[in-house]
Design an enzyme around this catalytic site. Structure first.
Site, PDB file in Angstrom:
ATOM      1  N   PHE A 115       0.849  -1.186   0.000  1.00  0.00           N
ATOM      2  CA  PHE A 115       0.000   0.000   0.000  1.00  0.00           C
ATOM      3  C   PHE A 115       0.885   1.237   0.000  1.00  0.00           C
ATOM      4  CE2 PHE A 115      -4.533   0.838   0.465  1.00  0.00           C
ATOM      5  CZ  PHE A 115      -5.062  -0.404   0.188  1.00  0.00           C
ATOM      6  N   GLN A 235      -7.797  14.739   3.050  1.00  0.00           N
ATOM      7  CA  GLN A 235      -7.133  13.920   2.034  1.00  0.00           C
ATOM      8  C   GLN A 235      -7.991  13.690   0.793  1.00  0.00           C
ATOM      9  OE1 GLN A 235      -6.374   9.405   2.629  1.00  0.00           O
ATOM     10  NE2 GLN A 235      -4.370  10.377   2.668  1.00  0.00           N
ATOM     11  N   HIS A 237      -8.166  11.159  -2.178  1.00  0.00           N
ATOM     12  CA  HIS A 237      -7.642   9.867  -2.625  1.00  0.00           C
ATOM     13  C   HIS A 237      -7.415   9.962  -4.130  1.00  0.00           C
ATOM     14  CE1 HIS A 237      -7.415   5.613  -3.536  1.00  0.00           C
ATOM     15  NE2 HIS A 237      -7.461   5.306  -2.253  1.00  0.00           N
ATOM     16  N   LEU A 247     -14.884   5.067  -4.753  1.00  0.00           N
ATOM     17  CA  LEU A 247     -13.475   4.731  -4.576  1.00  0.00           C
ATOM     18  C   LEU A 247     -13.031   3.499  -5.370  1.00  0.00           C
ATOM     19  CD1 LEU A 247     -11.138   5.861  -2.808  1.00  0.00           C
ATOM     20  CD2 LEU A 247     -11.428   3.816  -1.441  1.00  0.00           C
ATOM     21  N   GLU A 250      -6.726   1.730  -3.292  1.00  0.00           N
ATOM     22  CA  GLU A 250      -5.280   1.733  -3.541  1.00  0.00           C
ATOM     23  C   GLU A 250      -4.756   0.301  -3.696  1.00  0.00           C
ATOM     24  OE1 GLU A 250      -3.262   4.953  -1.327  1.00  0.00           O
ATOM     25  OE2 GLU A 250      -2.028   3.339  -0.534  1.00  0.00           O
ATOM     26  N   ARG A 281      -0.624   9.355  -0.684  1.00  0.00           N
ATOM     27  CA  ARG A 281      -1.762   9.825  -1.470  1.00  0.00           C
ATOM     28  C   ARG A 281      -1.692  11.296  -1.848  1.00  0.00           C
ATOM     29  NH1 ARG A 281      -6.383   6.448   1.825  1.00  0.00           N
ATOM     30  NH2 ARG A 281      -5.804   4.470   0.881  1.00  0.00           N
ATOM     31  N   HIS A 351     -11.705  12.203   0.430  1.00  0.00           N
ATOM     32  CA  HIS A 351     -11.740  10.869   1.010  1.00  0.00           C
ATOM     33  C   HIS A 351     -11.680  10.815   2.527  1.00  0.00           C
ATOM     34  CE1 HIS A 351     -11.205   6.570   1.097  1.00  0.00           C
ATOM     35  NE2 HIS A 351     -10.023   6.664   1.676  1.00  0.00           N
ATOM     36  N   ARG A 393      -2.729  10.948   5.729  1.00  0.00           N
ATOM     37  CA  ARG A 393      -2.803   9.577   6.245  1.00  0.00           C
ATOM     38  C   ARG A 393      -2.306   8.577   5.210  1.00  0.00           C
ATOM     39  NH1 ARG A 393      -6.424   5.361   5.647  1.00  0.00           N
ATOM     40  NH2 ARG A 393      -8.103   6.570   4.705  1.00  0.00           N
ATOM     41  N   SER A 398      -6.160   3.902   8.650  1.00  0.00           N
ATOM     42  CA  SER A 398      -7.381   4.332   9.327  1.00  0.00           C
ATOM     43  C   SER A 398      -8.055   3.153  10.026  1.00  0.00           C
ATOM     44  CB  SER A 398      -8.374   4.968   8.364  1.00  0.00           C
ATOM     45  OG  SER A 398      -9.583   5.193   9.047  1.00  0.00           O
TER      46      SER A 398
HETATM   47  C1  LIG Z   1     -14.860   3.852   0.265  1.00  0.00           C
HETATM   48  C2  LIG Z   1     -13.867   3.872   1.395  1.00  0.00           C
HETATM   49  C3  LIG Z   1     -12.867   2.925   1.464  1.00  0.00           C
HETATM   50  C4  LIG Z   1     -11.939   2.936   2.504  1.00  0.00           C
HETATM   51  N1  LIG Z   1     -10.966   1.969   2.548  1.00  0.00           N
HETATM   52  C5  LIG Z   1     -10.112   1.955   3.601  1.00  0.00           C
HETATM   53  C6  LIG Z   1      -9.135   0.914   3.732  1.00  0.00           C
HETATM   54  O1  LIG Z   1      -9.060  -0.012   2.931  1.00  0.00           O
HETATM   55  N2  LIG Z   1      -8.301   0.944   4.794  1.00  0.00           N
HETATM   56  C7  LIG Z   1      -8.357   1.943   5.731  1.00  0.00           C
HETATM   57  O2  LIG Z   1      -7.576   1.927   6.664  1.00  0.00           O
HETATM   58  N3  LIG Z   1      -9.274   2.927   5.632  1.00  0.00           N
HETATM   59  C8  LIG Z   1     -10.153   2.948   4.599  1.00  0.00           C
HETATM   60  N4  LIG Z   1     -11.092   3.945   4.531  1.00  0.00           N
HETATM   61  C9  LIG Z   1     -11.232   4.879   5.653  1.00  0.00           C
HETATM   62  C10 LIG Z   1     -11.970   4.206   6.797  1.00  0.00           C
HETATM   63  O3  LIG Z   1     -12.863   3.253   6.280  1.00  0.00           O
HETATM   64  C11 LIG Z   1     -12.755   5.188   7.636  1.00  0.00           C
HETATM   65  O4  LIG Z   1     -11.928   6.240   8.029  1.00  0.00           O
HETATM   66  C12 LIG Z   1     -13.299   4.487   8.871  1.00  0.00           C
HETATM   67  O5  LIG Z   1     -14.025   3.343   8.490  1.00  0.00           O
HETATM   68  C13 LIG Z   1     -14.157   5.368   9.739  1.00  0.00           C
HETATM   69  O6  LIG Z   1     -14.653   4.566  10.789  1.00  0.00           O
HETATM   70  P1  LIG Z   1     -15.364   5.176  12.053  1.00  0.00           P
HETATM   71  O7  LIG Z   1     -15.605   4.058  12.998  1.00  0.00           O
HETATM   72  O8  LIG Z   1     -14.612   6.343  12.529  1.00  0.00           O
HETATM   73  O9  LIG Z   1     -16.747   5.733  11.473  1.00  0.00           O
HETATM   74  P2  LIG Z   1     -17.819   5.108  10.469  1.00  0.00           P
HETATM   75  O10 LIG Z   1     -17.550   3.725  10.097  1.00  0.00           O
HETATM   76  O11 LIG Z   1     -18.011   6.109   9.385  1.00  0.00           O
HETATM   77  O12 LIG Z   1     -19.121   5.079  11.358  1.00  0.00           O
HETATM   78  C14 LIG Z   1     -19.743   6.260  11.810  1.00  0.00           C
HETATM   79  C15 LIG Z   1     -20.889   5.863  12.705  1.00  0.00           C
HETATM   80  O13 LIG Z   1     -21.390   7.018  13.353  1.00  0.00           O
HETATM   81  C16 LIG Z   1     -22.793   7.003  13.302  1.00  0.00           C
HETATM   82  N5  LIG Z   1     -23.232   8.396  13.381  1.00  0.00           N
HETATM   83  C17 LIG Z   1     -22.778   9.456  12.676  1.00  0.00           C
HETATM   84  N6  LIG Z   1     -23.419  10.568  13.060  1.00  0.00           N
HETATM   85  C18 LIG Z   1     -24.280  10.207  14.016  1.00  0.00           C
HETATM   86  C19 LIG Z   1     -25.243  10.898  14.803  1.00  0.00           C
HETATM   87  N7  LIG Z   1     -25.454  12.200  14.671  1.00  0.00           N
HETATM   88  N8  LIG Z   1     -25.970  10.195  15.694  1.00  0.00           N
HETATM   89  C20 LIG Z   1     -25.807   8.849  15.836  1.00  0.00           C
HETATM   90  N9  LIG Z   1     -24.914   8.156  15.120  1.00  0.00           N
HETATM   91  C21 LIG Z   1     -24.174   8.831  14.225  1.00  0.00           C
HETATM   92  C22 LIG Z   1     -23.139   6.306  12.021  1.00  0.00           C
HETATM   93  O14 LIG Z   1     -24.428   5.767  12.081  1.00  0.00           O
HETATM   94  C23 LIG Z   1     -22.052   5.238  11.975  1.00  0.00           C
HETATM   95  O15 LIG Z   1     -22.476   4.132  12.714  1.00  0.00           O
HETATM   96  C24 LIG Z   1     -12.018   3.942   3.494  1.00  0.00           C
HETATM   97  C25 LIG Z   1     -13.030   4.891   3.436  1.00  0.00           C
HETATM   98  C26 LIG Z   1     -13.934   4.876   2.396  1.00  0.00           C
HETATM   99  C27 LIG Z   1     -14.977   5.959   2.355  1.00  0.00           C
END
Ligand SMILES: Cc1cc2nc3c(=O)[nH]c(=O)nc-3n(C[C@H](O)[C@H](O)[C@H](O)COP(=O)(O)OP(=O)(O)OC[C@H]3O[C@@H](n4cnc5c(N)ncnc54)[C@H](O)[C@@H]3O)c2cc1C
Length: 578
Positions: A115, A235, A237, A247, A250, A281, A351, A393, A398
């Site tokens: 990566f 960031q 992507h 997306l 990568e 990135r 991203h 990042r 992440s």
């Molecule tokens: C398409 C894509 C691919 C990715 N691929 C990778 C990868 O391969 N490797 C990597 O390391 N990172 C990757 N990332 C980044 C990584 O996935 C995210 O940064 C990470 O999953 C975020 O996780 P989180 O637990 O912080 O929040 P999230 O998984 O976004 O969850 C947020 C939660 O908060 C809740 N929420 C939000 N607002 C409220 C509210 N007001 N009230 C109640 N609940 C709320 C939602 O319901 C949800 O449950 C990717 C991101 C994307 C978009």
């Protein structure tokens, strides 16, 4: 209605669920989520989670930490990066033990792939560090953790949207929440609250982020006087599907995919001779944009929406089918092409938020540059800023951040709530949220929020994008301020109570506008180029004046900025070259 729990976790992505898992071992824990839990954006994560397991070639946490610091253009807090990378190894084995079906080597060990920005021996060449489950790694993490939380009797409040935080001085006492099904307001009293609400890519027009990624946690905190850290570092992507932003992981380049311009040239050879297509990135995104603006995009018109090709044809249908099945499916669905036969048209897509709610390495939220803690308030995951990603990042860091710091926050909470008293809350704590919702639904005529949202996303995309300058950013700040004023006149078009997504989207728009303003102001003031913040008028990194974290406080219509030291206790900042 008033509810009481020791611990409340807001968000059921990877960070929230890991914290819930740990906190629920010792305390009565609830998870509130505006989505059904396994629909969280973590489920969309494709490529992998990094850890120096050394399963397929030699690797060390120390190399991983160095790459993280260098990849973040030295704005990373280095002790935090050390924790991230040292705890990574156990974190991945824990996920494996909890049932995560990783891809395997022929000997049965967890397989690893390349990566961007991950190297062996302090930058000598790419290393295989990303553990993965095909291109559905996040989906697998989410399913695994959700099952474990159910097993631990965590209470889930699905489709409950948090709209306000209850703070008494520097003590957190609970939350104000809308129940989607009924439109009713609930108050949750808790000894500890953790925000894990994910990212806010929806401030931009073209983004890889889900519709729900509206930064509710950081916005709620900002309105309650908590600063947001390093918000100027957003960031892009390098490889989103042209025009859509969906997306293309990568991992495609990790498996050997190559970026090419209209002459078929592998242009990354000119920008990053050592890491080529697997440079960090920020560098690859800028390289693509430069090619496009110089007329070397595929159309060749020099316009900003021109694109380049991601060539995976030489990988063969087998590798694409087994290691990148979802990506192959996206190309067929959205582009009508098979990546085994044709190159994929790609363009950078908004991203990931490096910035967010400032925390220490136990997830405790910090109120100022001196590290004053808000008792009982925690944050983890993409909405938080520890800061392990600094100015940029690295891919796969992440998912790792979620499990390492989600877990650490959960462990700290479990101890904290066992010595803290249950705070007193009452109906009057919902007054702020009631008047906001009351205004949006008072029955008077007002404009629809959709236009405001559209203008906000266009402004942010065009003026706070990959390349930035003073004039554009100052204009963006003004435009966002005007949009915030117009927001004060919007009204719902749908007045029903049940599942009123119109209302909830207007609330989210308010959050996005606040975060846009904070992002634009933080960016305008930083007069240097570092990581994802790249200024045409200040093209160099300036460690003498700007090796510091931004802390931005939302103060009505204004943003007040303060700065705090970066922890550079392990490696002295050096110019980056790849
Ligand atoms: C398409 C894509 C691919 C990715 N691929 C990778 C990868 O391969 N490797 C990597 O390391 N990172 C990757 N990332 C980044 C990584 O996935 C995210 O940064 C990470 O999953 C975020 O996780 P989180 O637990 O912080 O929040 P999230 O998984 O976004 O969850 C947020 C939660 O908060 C809740 N929420 C939000 N607002 C409220 C509210 N007001 N009230 C109640 N609940 C709320 C939602 O319901 C949800 O449950 C990717 C991101 C994307 C978009």
């Amino acid at each position: 209605m008033i509810h009481q729990f020791d611990t409340i976790i807001v968000g059921s992505g990877g960070a929230g669920l890991y914290a819930a898992l740990e906190a629920s071992c010792k305390s009565k824990t609830a998870v509130l989520s505006k989505l059904y839990p396994v629909r969280s954006h973590t489920g969309a994560a494709q490529g992998g989670i990094s850890a120096a397991l050394g399963n397929v070639e030699e690797d060390k946490p120390e190399w991983h930490a160095f790459d993280t610091v260098k990849g973040g253009d030295y704005l990373v807090d280095q002790q935090a990066a050390k924790i991230l990378t040292e705890e990574a190894v156990q974190a991945v084995y824990d996920l494996e033990n909890r049932g995560l079906p990783f891809n395997r080597t022929p000997e049965g060990r967890i397989d690893q792939r390349r990566f961007g920005g991950h190297t062996r021996n302090f930058g000598e060449g790419p290393v295989r560090r990303a553990c993965y489950a095909a291109d559905r790694t996040g989906h697998m993490i989410l399913q695994t953790l959700y099952q474990q939380c159910i097993k631990n009797d965590v209470s889930f409040f699905d489709e409950f949207q948090v709209v306000d935080l209850i703070l008494e001085g520097t003590v957190c006492s609970g939350l104000v929440v809308v129940e989607l099904a009924t439109g009713e307001l609930h108050i949750f009293a808790a000894k500890a609250v953790l925000f894990a609400t994910g990212g806010f890519g929806r401030i931009f027009k073209i983004t890889s982020n889900a519709y729900a990624n509206t930064g509710d946690g950081p916005a709620v905190c900002a309105r309650r006087g908590i600063p947001l850290e390093d918000m100027e570092f957003y960031q892009f992507h390098p490889t989103g599907i042209m025009g859509l932003g969906i997306l293309i992981s990568e991992a495609v380049r990790g498996e050997g995919g190559i970026l090419r311009n209209r002459d078929g040239e592998r242009f990354m050879e000119r920008y990053s001779p050592t890491l080529l297509d697997l440079a960090p990135r920020d560098i690859v995104a800028r390289s693509i944009q430069t090619e496009v603006l110089e007329g070397k995009g595929i159309r060749g018109d020099g316009k900003i929406d021109d694109y380049v090709h991601l060539d995976a044809t030489h990988l063969g249908a087998d590798v694409l089918g087994t290691k990148l099945p979802d990506i192959t499916g996206f190309c067929k669905t959205y582009l009508g092409i098979n990546p085994a036969d044709k190159p994929i048209p790609v363009l950078p897509t908004a991203h990931y938020a490096m910035g967010g709610i400032p925390t220490d390495t136990d997830g405790r939220v910090l109120l100022d540059k001196d590290g004053t803690v808000v008792d009982g308030l925690y944050a983890a995951g993409e909405c938080a800023c520890v800061s392990v990603h600094g100015a940029n990042r690295l891919g796969t860091n992440s998912l790792l951040d979620l499990v390492v710091f989600g877990r650490r926050a959960g462990l700290h909470i479990a101890d904290y709530v066992n010595q803290a008293a249950m705070p007193a809350v009452d109906e009057s704590d919902a007054a702020g949220a009631q008047s906001w919702i009351g205004r949006l639904t008072d029955g008077s005529e007002g404009p629809h929020g959709g236009y405001i949202s559209d203008e906000m996303q266009t402004t942010m995309m065009e003026k706070i994008g990959i390349y930035r300058n003073e004039r554009d950013m100052a204009a963006a700040v003004q435009e966002i301020k005007e949009l915030r004023q117009r927001y004060d006149t919007v009204r719902v078009q749908d007045s029903s109570k049940q599942f009123n997504t119109d209302l909830l989207e207007l609330i989210e728009l308010g959050n996005l506008l606040d975060l846009s303003l904070i992002t634009a102001e933080s960016a305008l003031k930083r007069q240097e180029s570092r990581g994802a913040h790249s200024r045409e008028d200040y093209p160099e990194r300036d460690d003498d004046n700007w090796l510091k974290h931004t802390l931005a406080y939302l103060d009505g219509d204004e943003v007040r900025l303060d700065y705090k030291e970066v922890d550079t206790s392990i490696w002295e900042p050096k110019p980056r070259s790849y």
